[in-house]
Design an enzyme around this catalytic site. Structure first.
Site, PDB file in Angstrom:
ATOM      1  N   HIS A   1      32.496  43.307  34.823  1.00 19.09           N
ATOM      2  CA  HIS A   1      33.332  44.085  35.737  1.00 19.09           C
ATOM      3  C   HIS A   1      33.236  45.559  35.372  1.00 19.09           C
ATOM      4  CE1 HIS A   1      35.930  40.970  37.897  1.00 19.09           C
ATOM      5  NE2 HIS A   1      34.902  40.337  37.353  1.00 19.09           N
ATOM      6  N   GLU A   2      33.519  46.406  36.393  1.00 19.49           N
ATOM      7  CA  GLU A   2      33.220  47.845  36.290  1.00 19.49           C
ATOM      8  C   GLU A   2      31.764  48.013  35.847  1.00 19.49           C
ATOM      9  OE1 GLU A   2      37.089  46.734  36.222  1.00 19.49           O
ATOM     10  OE2 GLU A   2      36.039  46.691  34.296  1.00 19.49           O
TER      11      GLU A   2
ATOM     12  N   HIS B   1      37.227  36.712  27.479  1.00 19.41           N
ATOM     13  CA  HIS B   1      37.374  38.007  28.122  1.00 19.41           C
ATOM     14  C   HIS B   1      37.212  39.116  27.100  1.00 19.41           C
ATOM     15  CE1 HIS B   1      39.733  41.429  30.018  1.00 19.41           C
ATOM     16  NE2 HIS B   1      38.777  41.170  30.877  1.00 19.41           N
ATOM     17  N   HIS B   2      36.333  40.073  27.404  1.00 19.31           N
ATOM     18  CA  HIS B   2      36.119  41.254  26.571  1.00 19.31           C
ATOM     19  C   HIS B   2      36.369  42.496  27.415  1.00 19.31           C
ATOM     20  CE1 HIS B   2      33.050  38.969  23.808  1.00 19.31           C
ATOM     21  NE2 HIS B   2      34.306  38.662  23.539  1.00 19.31           N
ATOM     22  N   GLU B   3      37.513  43.116  27.282  1.00 18.48           N
ATOM     23  CA  GLU B   3      37.735  44.421  27.896  1.00 18.48           C
ATOM     24  C   GLU B   3      37.320  45.475  26.884  1.00 18.48           C
ATOM     25  OE1 GLU B   3      37.744  47.364  29.725  1.00 18.48           O
ATOM     26  OE2 GLU B   3      38.535  45.784  31.028  1.00 18.48           O
TER      27      GLU B   3
ATOM     28  N   GLU C   1      31.434  42.292  39.286  1.00 21.41           N
ATOM     29  CA  GLU C   1      32.344  42.857  40.277  1.00 21.41           C
ATOM     30  C   GLU C   1      31.529  43.815  41.144  1.00 21.41           C
ATOM     31  OE1 GLU C   1      36.931  44.375  39.966  1.00 21.41           O
ATOM     32  OE2 GLU C   1      35.444  45.355  38.700  1.00 21.41           O
TER      33      GLU C   1
ATOM     34  N   GLU D   1      42.185  42.563  43.500  1.00 24.68           N
ATOM     35  CA  GLU D   1      43.335  43.169  42.817  1.00 24.68           C
ATOM     36  C   GLU D   1      43.882  44.390  43.549  1.00 24.68           C
ATOM     37  OE1 GLU D   1      39.621  44.909  40.852  1.00 24.68           O
ATOM     38  OE2 GLU D   1      40.301  42.978  41.643  1.00 24.68           O
TER      39      GLU D   1
ATOM     40  N   GLU E   1      34.215  50.912  43.667  1.00 25.70           N
ATOM     41  CA  GLU E   1      35.472  50.361  44.184  1.00 25.70           C
ATOM     42  C   GLU E   1      36.069  51.227  45.294  1.00 25.70           C
ATOM     43  OE1 GLU E   1      37.435  50.031  40.377  1.00 25.70           O
ATOM     44  OE2 GLU E   1      36.983  47.888  40.287  1.00 25.70           O
TER      45      GLU E   1
END
Length: 704
Positions: free
Chosen positions: A484-485, A414-416, A503, A509, A175
């Site tokens: 993501h990440e 969604h799984h963070e 991502e 964002e 990022e």
């Protein structure tokens, strides 16, 4: 001409005089590229790449360092070599195109040490018309059963000081904003300790891949890797004096080695895309072709789609991910202290479902639905914090999923994970089974924060296996993964087509909360020729309320509205978010029409023009309707482009709905000025368009 030929002959004679005479060579199918492999007199392996008799990669050495074993450096002999050609056409179950030609010539070289151990190493080159892939193979053998690799020593020695588009060789994130410098001027240290980024680690002056280079004569190179499985991610260490890259694997603080593998095994492919212009980089299928064929079979349970969701409002601070619960005796408990800003409520999600159903949008992402968000950032011990099956009290999972099904809309899970890998591993089967129960076929996973267990990095071997194993397991439950990440994309979507997007770049964002002004207008004109070469991007386009002064006066999106529309075509993903708030779309029905119409799954892709970091124009043909869509974006410089519509079907008239920058449009001063026009076009049409500073162009073309 005779002088040039004589020079080439002299160079070849010099090369062979320095080496042992066993050199092997393989050409691309069109004979425009060639690879020469050989051993020096002391048995050190090297390769050279030529394009049209010009050296692209000069003599570059290959090898490995091991823990508690002699390095693979020299003392090799060639015991066997073989060549073959290969030509097939395979079909993407979803993708930028339907039919993919996989045509290459292969050179396989089998090496063996002259020493008593006589360890073996194979090196395989696949030479395409638009690039080269090569990998190392460690065959089963006596005296060598397990490799503890401390470094891979793959060199890429270049022949000029290329203009280079790069981000630093970070072991945790991708990022970063891209820098544009000469190869000799790369300094990754200037990118350290970015105020808006998480934990980073940059041990060397190195760059992440893909890294793209442009030469003085127009040659374009992009370095990356393909089929990254059970191995550490590769960064490229830069020698600014010698104008070269050298592989620099991501390590771990928990081991003295970077990769541990039991023989037999092979490394990922080291890839070099080589084209005569920028558009051909995007057209290249080198990365996916170097991956194995589909191992999952029929994946028609996954449907490419546009989606809305509870996401952007949290970045604007309109709502929050957390509910306001407290941990009591190890259990998340509603103690009556809810703050009232929670975004993932039954009522709010139903509003997104209604909007999606009305506007030809197939899915709704719900972030912040599950317990644990109150203490996931800033806590060292995040193991056990998130529960991937228990919703907050104001989110009725049964009611929401039933309502979505009634409206014909899919809920995207969604799984963070908060990078707490052991917690996620333990809960994966239960979490995926819950999705299967409710008919959810896509999950967005997140890995924000320092990796647990401590000492591991996002891009090391440990996490490569975490990401890939999660996706492979998800396929058993008919679940597709948008990570993501993540670890970088390396074309595994061919082998495991439930790996749909990720991502892996500085996303939308950052415009909402970055302290450095967000992503500049040039950002995506670079991304299209760098990060996008690796695979699909979940960038979350479609922000209509560009300034969002009612939420954050110091932040904005640094593009025009037309640029945001164009991203649905320019940036490829089989899942494309309409990221803005429902009320902002409802207030702008004309530009919303393009989002309603635009496809996400394509039978053909044509890159019409472009230059790295400046502008790009892409047209794509939708599989189901055969309608064409076009997107064009530019950096902070306004320009006029000509679009040749010769890609359209013969003897067909199209209704073209055009969304273009107004005459006074500007990414900062006047980002919302947009003009609409409807005309008829055919394949004989050629039209000129004005792109404002930071602007764009979007066109939908439907057959009359």
């Amino acid at each position: 001409m005779k002088g040039r030929f004589l020079l080439i002959v002299i160079c070849v004679i010099f090369i062979f005089s320095c080496h042992d005479g066993q050199n092997k060579e393989v050409f691309s199918p069109k004979n425009n590229l060639s690879v020469e492999f050989g051993l020096t007199k002391n048995g050190q392996p090297f390769y050279i790449i030529w394009k049209d008799f010009e050296t692209v990669i000069d003599t570059s050495y290959l090898g490995f360092d091991f823990e508690n074993a002699t390095s693979f450096l020299d003392n090799f002999e060639i015991v066997n070599s073989s060549t073959k050609n290969f030509n097939e056409t395979w079909q993407m179950p979803w993708g930028e195109q339907l039919d993919v030609v996989n045509n290459y010539n292969e050179l396989r070289v089998e090496l063996q040490e002259k020493s008593d151990l006589k360890r073996k190493l194979n090196i395989v080159f696949k030479v395409y018309n638009d690039g080269v892939g090569f990998r190392y193979e460690f065959p089963k053998q006596d005296n060598f059963s397990e490799a503890f690799i401390t470094e891979e020593n793959t060199q890429f020695n270049l022949t000029e000081d290329y203009k280079t588009f790069w981000i630093p060789g970070d072991w945790d994130i991708y990022e970063h904003l891209y820098s544009t410098t000469k190869l000799s001027e790369i300094d990754a240290s200037v990118k350290r300790n970015h105020p808006s980024l998480g934990q980073t680690y940059i041990p060397e002056n190195a760059v992440n891949t893909p890294v793209t280079l442009v030469g003085k004569n127009g040659i374009h190179l992009s370095f990356h890797e393909a089929a990254l499985l059970d191995y550490a991610g590769m960064t490229l260490k830069v020698d600014t004096d010698k104008l070269s890259f050298k592989s620099n694997l991501v390590g771990s603080r928990n081991t003295t080695y970077k990769v541990k593998r039991t023989l037999p095994f092979h490394t990922p492919w080291r890839t070099i895309q080589i084209t005569e212009n920028a558009p051909d980089l995007i057209q290249s299928n080198l990365i996916v072709n170097l991956n194995e064929p589909n191992k999952l079979g029929d994946v028609s349970w996954f449907t490419p789609m546009k989606y809305t969701g509870v996401w952007w409002e949290m970045h604007l601070d309109k709502s929050s991910w957390d509910y306001g619960m407290e941990m009591v005796d190890g259990v998340w408990t509603d103690t009556g202290k809810a703050h009232g800003k929670h975004g993932a409520t039954t009522e709010n999600v139903k509003r997104f479902i209604d909007f999606s159903a009305k506007n030809n949008i197939g899915g709704v992402l719900v972030e912040g639905w599950n317990t644990g968000w109150e203490r996931w950032i800033g806590f060292e011990n995040r193991e056990g914090v998130f529960d991937f099956v228990t919703p907050y009290p104001d989110y009725n999972l049964d009611e929401v999923t039933a309502y979505a099904k009634e409206k014909g809309v899919q809920i995207i899970m969604h799984h963070e994970t908060s990078a707490a890998t052991e917690t996620y591993e333990k809960q994966q089967d239960t979490a995926y089974a819950l999705m299967q129960k409710y008919g959810m076929h896509a999950v967005k996973s997140g890995y924000v924060g320092k990796i647990l267990p401590k000492g591991e990095y996002h891009h090391g071997q440990y996490m490569v296996n975490q990401y890939n194993n999660a996706a492979i397991k998800a396929a058993k439950y008919q679940v597709a993964v948008n990570a993501h990440e993540p670890i970088k994309a390396t074309g595994l979507r061919r082998t495991y087509p439930n790996i749909i997007s990720r991502e892996g770049l500085r996303g939308q964002e950052f415009n909402a909360w970055s302290s450095d002004g967000g992503n500049p207008p040039e950002h995506l004109s670079i991304v299209a020729f760098t990060r996008m070469l690796a695979g699909p991007i979940d960038y979350t386009p479609g922000i209509f309320n560009i300034k969002f002064d009612e939420f954050k006066k110091e932040n904005q999106v640094n593009t025009t509205l037309a640029h945001q529309l164009a991203l649905y075509v320019v940036l490829y993903s089989p899942v494309q978010m309409a990221a803005d708030l429902v009320e902002h779309y409802e207030a702008n029905p004309k530009p919303l029409q393009f989002i309603k119409d635009v496809g996400v799954d394509w039978s053909e892709t044509k890159v019409l023009n472009g230059e790295v970091g400046e502008f790009v124009t892409i047209a794509r043909k939708e599989r189901t309707t055969e309608n064409w869509f076009l997107g064009s974006i530019t950096d902070e410089i306004s320009r006029e482009i000509e679009v040749d519509f010769s890609f359209l079907d013969e003897n067909t008239t199209y209704e073209a709905k055009i969304y273009k920058d107004g005459k006074a449009a500007h990414w900062d001063k006047n980002p919302l000025e947009i003009e609409f026009e409807t005309i008829e076009i055919t394949k004989n049409s050629k039209l000129k368009f004005y792109l404002a500073e930071g602007g764009g162009l979007a066109i939908s073309m439907k057959k009359n």
